[in-house]
Every structure is written in structure tokens, then in C-alpha cells.
Design an enzyme around this catalytic site. Structure first.
Site, mmCIF file in Angstrom:
data_model
loop_
_atom_site.group_PDB
_atom_site.id
_atom_site.type_symbol
_atom_site.label_atom_id
_atom_site.label_comp_id
_atom_site.label_asym_id
_atom_site.label_seq_id
_atom_site.Cartn_x
_atom_site.Cartn_y
_atom_site.Cartn_z
ATOM 1 N N ARG A 1 13.351 30.640 -15.725
ATOM 2 C CA ARG A 1 14.375 31.086 -14.769
ATOM 3 C C ARG A 1 14.834 32.512 -15.085
ATOM 4 O O ARG A 1 15.105 33.308 -14.197
ATOM 5 C CB ARG A 1 15.548 30.102 -14.780
ATOM 6 C CG ARG A 1 15.177 28.721 -14.251
ATOM 7 C CD ARG A 1 16.320 27.749 -14.396
ATOM 8 N NE ARG A 1 17.438 28.113 -13.531
ATOM 9 C CZ ARG A 1 18.667 27.601 -13.658
ATOM 10 N NH1 ARG A 1 18.923 26.720 -14.617
ATOM 11 N NH2 ARG A 1 19.629 27.963 -12.839
ATOM 12 N N HIS B 1 29.461 28.580 -15.370
ATOM 13 C CA HIS B 1 28.366 27.784 -15.961
ATOM 14 C C HIS B 1 27.493 28.610 -16.883
ATOM 15 O O HIS B 1 26.395 28.193 -17.248
ATOM 16 C CB HIS B 1 27.506 27.163 -14.852
ATOM 17 C CG HIS B 1 28.215 26.071 -14.093
ATOM 18 N ND1 HIS B 1 27.785 25.621 -12.867
ATOM 19 C CD2 HIS B 1 29.340 25.366 -14.363
ATOM 20 C CE1 HIS B 1 28.595 24.670 -12.431
ATOM 21 N NE2 HIS B 1 29.566 24.507 -13.320
ATOM 22 N N CYS C 1 18.315 34.429 -34.554
ATOM 23 C CA CYS C 1 19.491 34.953 -33.839
ATOM 24 C C CYS C 1 19.993 36.206 -34.558
ATOM 25 O O CYS C 1 19.878 36.334 -35.782
ATOM 26 C CB CYS C 1 20.579 33.900 -33.691
ATOM 27 S SG CYS C 1 21.488 33.536 -35.135
ATOM 28 N N ALA D 1 23.760 32.286 4.486
ATOM 29 C CA ALA D 1 24.783 33.132 3.840
ATOM 30 C C ALA D 1 24.626 34.608 4.224
ATOM 31 O O ALA D 1 25.614 35.319 4.393
ATOM 32 C CB ALA D 1 24.702 32.967 2.326
HETATM 33 N N1 APR Z 1 22.852 29.972 3.006
HETATM 34 C C1 APR Z 1 23.965 29.213 2.791
HETATM 35 N N2 APR Z 1 23.940 28.030 2.133
HETATM 36 C C2 APR Z 1 22.754 27.611 1.676
HETATM 37 C C3 APR Z 1 21.553 28.335 1.851
HETATM 38 C C4 APR Z 1 21.646 29.564 2.541
HETATM 39 N N3 APR Z 1 20.567 30.334 2.759
HETATM 40 N N4 APR Z 1 20.541 27.626 1.289
HETATM 41 C C5 APR Z 1 21.088 26.510 0.768
HETATM 42 N N5 APR Z 1 22.413 26.480 1.010
HETATM 43 C C6 APR Z 1 23.384 25.463 0.618
HETATM 44 C C7 APR Z 1 22.835 24.046 0.706
HETATM 45 O O1 APR Z 1 23.073 23.514 2.004
HETATM 46 C C8 APR Z 1 23.671 23.326 -0.364
HETATM 47 O O2 APR Z 1 24.863 22.797 0.204
HETATM 48 O O3 APR Z 1 23.695 25.678 -0.741
HETATM 49 C C9 APR Z 1 24.032 24.432 -1.352
HETATM 50 C C10 APR Z 1 23.257 24.321 -2.651
HETATM 51 O O4 APR Z 1 23.689 23.118 -3.283
HETATM 52 P P1 APR Z 1 23.105 22.761 -4.720
HETATM 53 O O5 APR Z 1 21.625 22.904 -4.714
HETATM 54 O O6 APR Z 1 23.720 21.451 -5.101
HETATM 55 O O7 APR Z 1 23.656 23.913 -5.671
HETATM 56 P P2 APR Z 1 25.133 24.098 -6.242
HETATM 57 O O8 APR Z 1 26.147 23.522 -5.306
HETATM 58 O O9 APR Z 1 25.265 25.519 -6.630
HETATM 59 O O10 APR Z 1 25.085 23.203 -7.582
HETATM 60 C C11 APR Z 1 26.238 23.230 -8.397
HETATM 61 O O11 APR Z 1 25.055 21.931 -10.020
HETATM 62 O O12 APR Z 1 23.136 21.472 -11.150
HETATM 63 C C12 APR Z 1 24.350 22.095 -11.257
HETATM 64 O O13 APR Z 1 24.857 23.853 -12.703
HETATM 65 C C13 APR Z 1 24.209 23.561 -11.500
HETATM 66 O O14 APR Z 1 25.711 25.313 -10.784
HETATM 67 C C14 APR Z 1 24.942 24.209 -10.331
HETATM 68 C C15 APR Z 1 25.820 23.090 -9.827
#
Ligand code: APR
Length: 242
Positions: free
Chosen positions: A56, A113, A140, A225
Site C-alpha cells: 500500500r 488511523h 529501527c 466525491a
Molecule cells: N465518491 C464518494 N464516495 C465513494 C466513492 C467515490 N468515488 N467510492 C466509494 N465511495 C464510498 C462508498 O460508497 C463507501 O460508503 O466510500 C465508502 C467507503 O467505505 P469503506 O470501504 O468502508 O471505507 P471507510 O469507511 O473509509 O472505512 C473506515 O475501516 O477498515 C477500516 O481502517 C479502515 O479507515 C478504514 C475504516
């Protein structure tokens, strides 16, 4: 002086080519959280966990900020009140978009995070800027010993960072934007409750689709977004929101 607090999740970086977690093809479709994102996983198989974050971290070199990151940076630069950006993301796209130039009183960017481009000594807890791979042989910079350096990432079961400052900002805000997050993971998924409890902040969800907590937001705007965030920032800067 009005206060804006923004929470971002992986959805804001999706159009930059950074995979989200729970969408189709997301990171948790190809990796199990319990194998790569918990302290137990790291103890059990540090090489596998390091490789997940090395992959990543390396990918950051291939992506760049998108219009949504740039719009938020523009808002931070132009806003005459307080501005706090809380991100669940561990990428550096907010910084590369220009967030952070305006850091100082009333401005902050908090990676709750952790950050891919930092490493932490598991003994001294010292944090170092880090852009290369970390392996079990990596020494380290503080102890000079192998096997002690870990990604500066908050794993499941560990305490997110900056929480005191975050809760203070949530209770003190006039506008709370939640951008690109599914509302699956606490404490971030509960931030909208904190804002509502203060009875003061206007709450807005900007996402591709309704999140788990969508009913809690007064305003909801759905779409990519890179379209909905710049449009909303334009409305804020035109004085149409606060
Ligand atoms: N524009 C807007 N929203 C989007 C887009 C986009 N192009 N693509 C995806 N999404 C939205 C999806 O609909 C979803 O609701 O972004 C969200 C991503 O959700 P997750 O994959 O669950 O990611 P996130 O909410 O950041 O996860 C939170 O979970 O696994 C842990 O630490 C990790 O920080 C992360 C946390």
C-alpha cells in the site's frame, strides 16, 4: 468565527485509484482483517503484515490527489474560521493536495488511523517518516535492532489517535461534513452523534451511496466525491451554508 469539521474515509481517495475497503474489489475482499490489520496478526506473522503495508505504501507513489482533495485544501486555505480535517485514511493525498500549509491555530489535519508514510518503533514508540519497505530485518533508527519497527497504523483493537482533540472539535463545530465513508467503523461512525448532541452543528453526508449512519445527517448528497465535494465547497465559500 464559524468552525468546520470534516471527516473523510477511503471513498474520497477512490477516484485517485486508492482501493476502498468494503466496496466490490475493496481491500477486505482480497485480505482478511484478522490476517493483516490486528496486533495479533502482527505477532503471528509480521512478514505478512509488513508486506500488506509495503504494497500500500509503494502504491502511494502511483496515485495523486483528486478534485475532492483539492477542493478541501482550497476551503482550508480560504476559510476565515476554524477548520479541522479528521481522516480515517492513511494515504497522504490530503497533504499533497495542500492541506497542512495552513496548519496553526484553528487548523489541523488528524490521521486518526495513522499514516502509511510513517513507521513506529514498537519499544520506544518513536515515530519516523518512512517511504521504503519495512521487513523483519529492518533496524529501527532508535534501537538499531531488527524486528522492532512497525507501520504507524492503528490496527483494529488499538486506540485511534487524537481522540481528545477530535471530540472537542466535534462538540464545537458549526458544520460537520462526512465524506467517503461507509459508517462501518467506530469511533468515526459515531462522530455525527457527537455533533448532534451539541445541538449546534449542521451535519452533511457526501458519499457515493447512503452510509450506515445516513439517517443521522440533516443533509445528504450522493455522487462521486470529485463532483459533490467541489460543488459543496463552492456553496460554503459563497456563504450559502454558514
Ligand atoms: N465518491 C464518494 N464516495 C465513494 C466513492 C467515490 N468515488 N467510492 C466509494 N465511495 C464510498 C462508498 O460508497 C463507501 O460508503 O466510500 C465508502 C467507503 O467505505 P469503506 O470501504 O468502508 O471505507 P471507510 O469507511 O473509509 O472505512 C473506515 O475501516 O477498515 C477500516 O481502517 C479502515 O479507515 C478504514 C475504516
Amino acid at each position: 468565527m464559524k468552525t468546520i469539521v470534516i471527516l473523510t474515509g477511503s471513498g474520497i481517495s477512490a477516484e485517485s485509484g486508492v482501493p476502498t475497503f468494503r466496496d466490490n474489489g475493496g481491500l477486505w475482499c482480497s485480505h482478511r482483517i484478522e490476517d493483516v490489520a490486528t496486533p495479533e496478526a502482527y505477532l503471528r506473522n509480521p512478514a505478512l503484515v509488513q508486506e500488506f503495508y509495503n504494497m500500500r505504501r509503494k502504491q502511494l507513489k502511483e496515485v495523486k490527489p483528486n478534485a475532492a482533495h483539492l477542493a478541501l485544501a482550497e476551503l482550508a486555505a480560504q476559510w476565515d474560521g476554524k477548520y479541522f480535517l479528521i481522516t480515517q485514511n492513511v494515504d497522504d493525498l490530503h497533504e499533497r493536495a495542500g492541506e497542512g500549509k495552513t496548519l496553526g491555530d484553528g487548523f489541523a489535519l488528524w490521521h486518526m488511523h495513522g499514516e502509511l508514510r510513517k513507521a513506529r518503533c514498537g519499544v520506544s514508540e518513536e515515530i519516523f517518516p518512512w517511504d521504503e519497505n519495512i521487513t523483519v530485518e529492518t533496524r529501527c533508527p532508535c534501537c538499531k535492532k531488527p524486528g522492532r519497527l512497525r507501520p504507524h497504523i492503528v490496527w483494529f483493537g488499538e486506540m485511534p489517535l487524537y481522540m481528545d482533540r477530535i471530540y472537542h472539535a466535534l462538540r464545537d463545530c458549526d458544520l460537520f461534513l462526512s465524506i467517503g465513508t461507509s459508517g462501518n467503523v467506530y469511533p468515526a461512525a459515531g462522530f455525527v452523534h457527537e455533533v448532534r448532541a451539541s445541538g449546534r452543528g449542521h451535519t452533511v453526508e457526501l458519499n457515493m451511496e447512503p452510509s450506515n449512519g445516513h439517517t443521522l445527517f440533516e443533509e445528504k448528497i450522493y455522487g462521486p466525491a470529485t463532483r459533490v465535494v467541489p460543488e459543496y465547497v463552492t456553496r460554503i465559500l459563497a456563504g450559502a451554508i454558514l
